[in-house]
Design a protein around this motif. Structure first.
Motif, short mmCIF file in Angstrom:
data_model
loop_
_atom_site.label_atom_id
_atom_site.label_comp_id
_atom_site.label_asym_id
_atom_site.label_seq_id
_atom_site.Cartn_x
_atom_site.Cartn_y
_atom_site.Cartn_z
N GLN A 36 -61.93 40.22 -23.90
CA GLN A 36 -61.61 41.56 -24.40
C GLN A 36 -62.28 42.62 -23.53
O GLN A 36 -63.49 42.55 -23.30
CB GLN A 36 -62.11 41.68 -25.84
CG GLN A 36 -61.91 43.03 -26.48
CD GLN A 36 -60.44 43.39 -26.62
OE1 GLN A 36 -59.93 44.17 -25.82
NE2 GLN A 36 -59.78 42.83 -27.61
N HIS A 37 -61.50 43.60 -23.06
CA HIS A 37 -62.05 44.67 -22.24
C HIS A 37 -62.17 46.00 -22.98
O HIS A 37 -62.74 46.95 -22.44
CB HIS A 37 -61.21 44.86 -20.97
CG HIS A 37 -61.29 43.68 -20.05
ND1 HIS A 37 -62.30 43.51 -19.13
CD2 HIS A 37 -60.49 42.58 -19.93
CE1 HIS A 37 -62.12 42.39 -18.46
NE2 HIS A 37 -61.03 41.80 -18.93
N ASN A 38 -61.62 46.10 -24.20
CA ASN A 38 -61.77 47.32 -24.99
C ASN A 38 -63.23 47.37 -25.48
O ASN A 38 -63.67 46.47 -26.19
CB ASN A 38 -60.81 47.29 -26.18
CG ASN A 38 -60.89 48.53 -27.05
OD1 ASN A 38 -61.96 49.09 -27.25
ND2 ASN A 38 -59.77 48.93 -27.59
N PRO A 39 -63.98 48.43 -25.14
CA PRO A 39 -65.39 48.47 -25.50
C PRO A 39 -65.66 48.62 -26.99
O PRO A 39 -66.79 48.43 -27.43
CB PRO A 39 -65.93 49.69 -24.72
CG PRO A 39 -64.73 50.53 -24.47
CD PRO A 39 -63.57 49.59 -24.34
N ASP A 40 -64.63 48.92 -27.78
CA ASP A 40 -64.80 49.04 -29.23
C ASP A 40 -64.57 47.73 -29.98
O ASP A 40 -64.71 47.68 -31.20
CB ASP A 40 -63.85 50.10 -29.79
CG ASP A 40 -64.19 51.50 -29.31
OD1 ASP A 40 -65.40 51.78 -29.09
OD2 ASP A 40 -63.27 52.31 -29.14
N GLU A 42 -65.36 43.49 -30.09
CA GLU A 42 -66.20 42.42 -29.56
C GLU A 42 -65.35 41.41 -28.79
O GLU A 42 -64.17 41.22 -29.08
CB GLU A 42 -66.93 41.71 -30.70
CG GLU A 42 -68.02 42.56 -31.32
CD GLU A 42 -68.81 41.81 -32.38
OE1 GLU A 42 -68.94 40.57 -32.26
OE2 GLU A 42 -69.29 42.45 -33.31
N ASP A 43 -65.97 40.78 -27.81
CA ASP A 43 -65.30 39.78 -26.99
C ASP A 43 -64.93 38.56 -27.84
O ASP A 43 -65.60 38.25 -28.83
CB ASP A 43 -66.23 39.36 -25.85
CG ASP A 43 -65.50 38.75 -24.68
OD1 ASP A 43 -64.30 39.02 -24.50
OD2 ASP A 43 -66.15 37.99 -23.94
N TYR A 51 -61.94 43.07 -35.86
CA TYR A 51 -61.51 44.45 -35.60
C TYR A 51 -60.20 44.75 -36.34
O TYR A 51 -60.09 45.75 -37.03
CB TYR A 51 -61.34 44.68 -34.10
CG TYR A 51 -60.81 46.05 -33.76
CD1 TYR A 51 -61.68 47.15 -33.71
CD2 TYR A 51 -59.46 46.27 -33.53
CE1 TYR A 51 -61.19 48.41 -33.42
CE2 TYR A 51 -58.97 47.53 -33.24
CZ TYR A 51 -59.83 48.60 -33.19
OH TYR A 51 -59.35 49.85 -32.91
N GLU A 106 -56.47 37.33 -22.06
CA GLU A 106 -57.24 38.50 -21.66
C GLU A 106 -56.48 39.77 -22.03
O GLU A 106 -55.25 39.78 -22.03
CB GLU A 106 -57.51 38.46 -20.16
CG GLU A 106 -58.58 39.41 -19.68
CD GLU A 106 -59.09 39.06 -18.28
OE1 GLU A 106 -60.08 39.69 -17.86
OE2 GLU A 106 -58.53 38.17 -17.61
N TRP A 108 -56.61 44.31 -21.84
CA TRP A 108 -57.12 45.63 -21.47
C TRP A 108 -56.26 46.66 -22.19
O TRP A 108 -55.09 46.41 -22.47
CB TRP A 108 -56.95 45.91 -19.98
CG TRP A 108 -57.59 44.96 -19.03
CD1 TRP A 108 -58.78 45.15 -18.37
CD2 TRP A 108 -57.08 43.70 -18.57
NE1 TRP A 108 -59.02 44.09 -17.54
CE2 TRP A 108 -58.00 43.18 -17.65
CE3 TRP A 108 -55.93 42.95 -18.87
CZ2 TRP A 108 -57.82 41.96 -17.02
CZ3 TRP A 108 -55.75 41.74 -18.25
CH2 TRP A 108 -56.68 41.25 -17.33
#
Length: 125
Positions: A36-40, A42-43, A51, A106, A108
């Motif tokens: 996950q690349h969205n900073p809001d 969690e990976d 989320y 993955e 983004w």
């Protein structure tokens, strides 16, 4: 890579999660890992599920329209229009990378609120 299958699966994945069933979305469409690349968010799979479960609880009346879907190689791009309670509207562009088995591994995204006014007469779509 089957580009048409990947496009259909990206839309189904996002629609399923967005409309309140992220566990099913992950079970059906995600591979062994989920970066996950969205900073809001969690990976990993658990972060994605948490989320979207929270978004469904807090905003059950949201809606999504898939405006465009483009595929190339192992990537699928979605261009969406989202409407949230209070007529809060957003344009999103999501990118998904697929593995060799046709599973999402993955993600983004870029999100922009649709402004009330514009310097031009064109929509954001």
């Amino acid at each position: 890579m089957n580009l048409e299958n990947n496009k259909a699966n990206a839309i189904a994945f996002y629609r399923t999660a967005y409309m309140g069933n992220p566990k099913e979305a992950v079970n059906l469409y995600v591979g062994k890992t989920y970066i996950q690349h969205n900073p809001d968010v969690e990976d990993g799979k658990a972060g994605f599920i948490a989320y979207f479960e929270r978004m469904q609880q807090e905003y059950p009346n949201k809606s999504i329209e898939f405006v465009r879907c483009i595929a190339e190689g192992d990537l699928v791009a979605l261009h969406t229009h989202q409407e949230w309670p209070g007529n809060d509207q957003y344009v999103t562009m999501d990118f998904f990378r697929f593995d060799d088995d046709g599973k999402i591994v993955e993600h983004w995204d870029a999100i922009q609120q649709i402004p009330k006014t514009s310097a031009n007469p064109n929509t954001m779509y």
